[in-house]
Design a protein around this motif. Structure first.
Motif, short mmCIF file in Angstrom:
data_model
loop_
_atom_site.label_atom_id
_atom_site.label_comp_id
_atom_site.label_asym_id
_atom_site.label_seq_id
_atom_site.Cartn_x
_atom_site.Cartn_y
_atom_site.Cartn_z
N GLU A 33 31.43 -7.74 18.81
CA GLU A 33 30.05 -7.28 18.93
C GLU A 33 29.76 -6.35 17.76
OE1 GLU A 33 27.62 -4.21 21.79
OE2 GLU A 33 29.02 -5.60 22.76
N ILE A 34 28.80 -6.73 16.92
CA ILE A 34 28.49 -5.96 15.71
C ILE A 34 27.08 -5.39 15.80
CG2 ILE A 34 28.24 -6.05 13.20
CD1 ILE A 34 30.25 -8.35 13.17
N GLU A 35 26.98 -4.07 15.63
CA GLU A 35 25.68 -3.38 15.64
C GLU A 35 25.38 -2.86 14.24
OE1 GLU A 35 23.37 0.53 17.55
OE2 GLU A 35 25.38 -0.03 18.26
N LEU A 36 24.23 -3.23 13.70
CA LEU A 36 23.84 -2.75 12.38
C LEU A 36 23.24 -1.36 12.47
CD1 LEU A 36 24.21 -5.79 11.68
CD2 LEU A 36 22.24 -5.57 10.17
N LEU A 37 23.66 -0.50 11.53
CA LEU A 37 23.09 0.84 11.40
C LEU A 37 22.42 0.98 10.04
CD1 LEU A 37 25.62 3.48 12.83
CD2 LEU A 37 23.59 2.53 13.91
N GLU A 38 21.21 1.50 10.05
CA GLU A 38 20.47 1.74 8.81
C GLU A 38 20.63 3.21 8.39
OE1 GLU A 38 18.87 -0.43 7.00
OE2 GLU A 38 18.59 -2.16 8.33
N ILE A 39 20.71 3.44 7.09
CA ILE A 39 20.79 4.81 6.58
C ILE A 39 19.51 5.20 5.82
CG2 ILE A 39 23.30 4.77 6.42
CD1 ILE A 39 23.01 4.24 3.42
N LYS A 40 18.57 4.27 5.75
CA LYS A 40 17.37 4.49 4.93
C LYS A 40 16.48 5.62 5.43
CE LYS A 40 15.10 0.55 7.21
NZ LYS A 40 14.14 1.26 8.02
N ASP A 41 16.60 6.00 6.71
CA ASP A 41 15.75 7.05 7.25
C ASP A 41 16.43 8.43 7.26
OD1 ASP A 41 13.66 5.25 7.79
OD2 ASP A 41 14.60 4.65 9.67
N LEU A 42 17.68 8.47 6.80
CA LEU A 42 18.37 9.76 6.71
C LEU A 42 17.82 10.58 5.55
CD1 LEU A 42 22.22 9.17 7.22
CD2 LEU A 42 20.79 10.77 8.47
N SER A 43 17.65 11.86 5.76
CA SER A 43 17.24 12.73 4.66
C SER A 43 18.40 12.86 3.67
CB SER A 43 16.85 14.11 5.19
OG SER A 43 17.94 14.70 5.88
N LEU A 44 18.08 13.22 2.43
CA LEU A 44 19.13 13.41 1.44
C LEU A 44 20.01 14.60 1.82
CD1 LEU A 44 17.30 12.81 -1.96
CD2 LEU A 44 18.97 11.33 -0.84
N TYR A 45 21.29 14.46 1.57
CA TYR A 45 22.26 15.49 1.95
C TYR A 45 21.98 16.80 1.22
CZ TYR A 45 26.66 18.04 2.19
OH TYR A 45 27.59 19.01 2.38
N LYS A 46 22.03 17.88 2.00
CA LYS A 46 21.85 19.21 1.43
C LYS A 46 22.53 20.23 2.33
CE LYS A 46 18.33 22.52 -0.06
NZ LYS A 46 16.87 22.81 -0.14
N LYS A 47 23.44 21.01 1.74
CA LYS A 47 24.09 22.07 2.51
C LYS A 47 23.08 23.14 2.88
CE LYS A 47 28.88 21.93 0.91
NZ LYS A 47 29.97 22.72 0.29
N SER A 48 23.31 23.76 4.04
CA SER A 48 22.43 24.85 4.47
C SER A 48 23.29 25.97 5.05
CB SER A 48 21.43 24.36 5.52
OG SER A 48 22.11 23.86 6.66
N ALA A 49 22.72 27.16 5.10
CA ALA A 49 23.46 28.32 5.59
C ALA A 49 23.88 28.16 7.05
CB ALA A 49 22.61 29.58 5.42
N ASP A 50 23.06 27.46 7.83
CA ASP A 50 23.38 27.28 9.26
C ASP A 50 24.13 25.96 9.53
OD1 ASP A 50 21.35 25.54 8.71
OD2 ASP A 50 20.08 26.12 10.40
N GLU A 51 24.56 25.27 8.44
CA GLU A 51 25.30 24.01 8.56
C GLU A 51 24.53 22.98 9.40
OE1 GLU A 51 29.31 24.68 9.79
OE2 GLU A 51 29.84 25.75 7.96
N TYR A 52 23.25 22.87 9.14
CA TYR A 52 22.39 21.93 9.86
C TYR A 52 22.77 20.49 9.52
CZ TYR A 52 18.28 19.05 10.77
OH TYR A 52 17.42 18.04 11.18
#
Length: 202
Positions: A33-52
């Motif tokens: 059973e294969i489920e496709l996951l999209e990454i196109k809606d993820l925001s660009l990676y950025k470190k934050s002080a609160d590790e969000y």
């Protein structure tokens, strides 16, 4: 039956890597059973002080952790993986570590003749990093070149030799996953090491 997560390593609306994963989902439905996951809606990676960490990344991490294995299809841009895939993997190793000891099969499609070979090599290095620590299937490149011409109108691969190669590699991956289930004695320690790792520490 094994349950696999298939990550579309592109944000293109007409990605042939998405077509490849859709084909694999349909072609191997009797085996896994294969489920496709999209990454196109993820925001660009950025470190934050609160590790969000975005909720989308947390949801993806849960699905990856619950799966038996992961398939990643990457295009190749300038001999490397797309920035969107690099960003997604950064989120998936920032305070969360779903890839630790997770079996991974790498595939890739490109418009040219090399079929994302250099991007796949780079992706192996990234997945092997201390923050990810994935268990990558060895000697298993699936390189779909000239991908714009590779599929028929029904989304099936046209070249029988290509289909035969993919069939063999997928069978190997299923065996690799089943063997990996017996090789998790150090999983708890590996996860702890991934959680504690920092490039800033001495």
């Amino acid at each position: 039956m094994n349950k696999f997560i298939a990550i579309v390593g592109s944000n293109s609306k007409k990605s042939t890597n998405r077509e490849l994963l859709k084909y694999m989902k349909k072609h191997f439905q009797a085996t896994a059973e294969i489920e496709l996951l999209e990454i196109k809606d993820l925001s660009l990676y950025k470190k934050s002080a609160d590790e969000y960490v975005p909720q989308e990344a947390l949801d993806m991490a849960k699905k990856i952790e619950a799966s038996d294995g992961v398939i990643i299809a990457t295009p190749e841009y300038d001999h490397s993986i797309p920035a969107v895939l690099s960003s997604a993997l950064a989120w998936l190793s920032y305070g969360i570590h779903p890839f630790v000891d997770k079996p991974v099969m790498i595939t890739g499609a490109s418009y040219g003749s090399l079929g994302s070979s250099r991007a796949q090599s780079q992706l192996r290095q990234i997945l092997d990093s201390p923050e990810l620590k994935a268990r990558i299937m060895p000697s298993s490149e699936f390189l779909l070149g000239h991908s714009l011409q590779a599929f028929d109108d029904d989304g099936n691969l046209k070249d029988e030799k290509v289909v035969k190669q993919l069939d063999g590699l997928f069978q190997d991956f299923v065996q690799f996953v089943n063997i990996s289930k017996q090789l998790n004695n150090a999983n708890e320690v590996n996860k702890q090491k991934a959680e504690e790792f920092s490039w800033e520490k001495d």
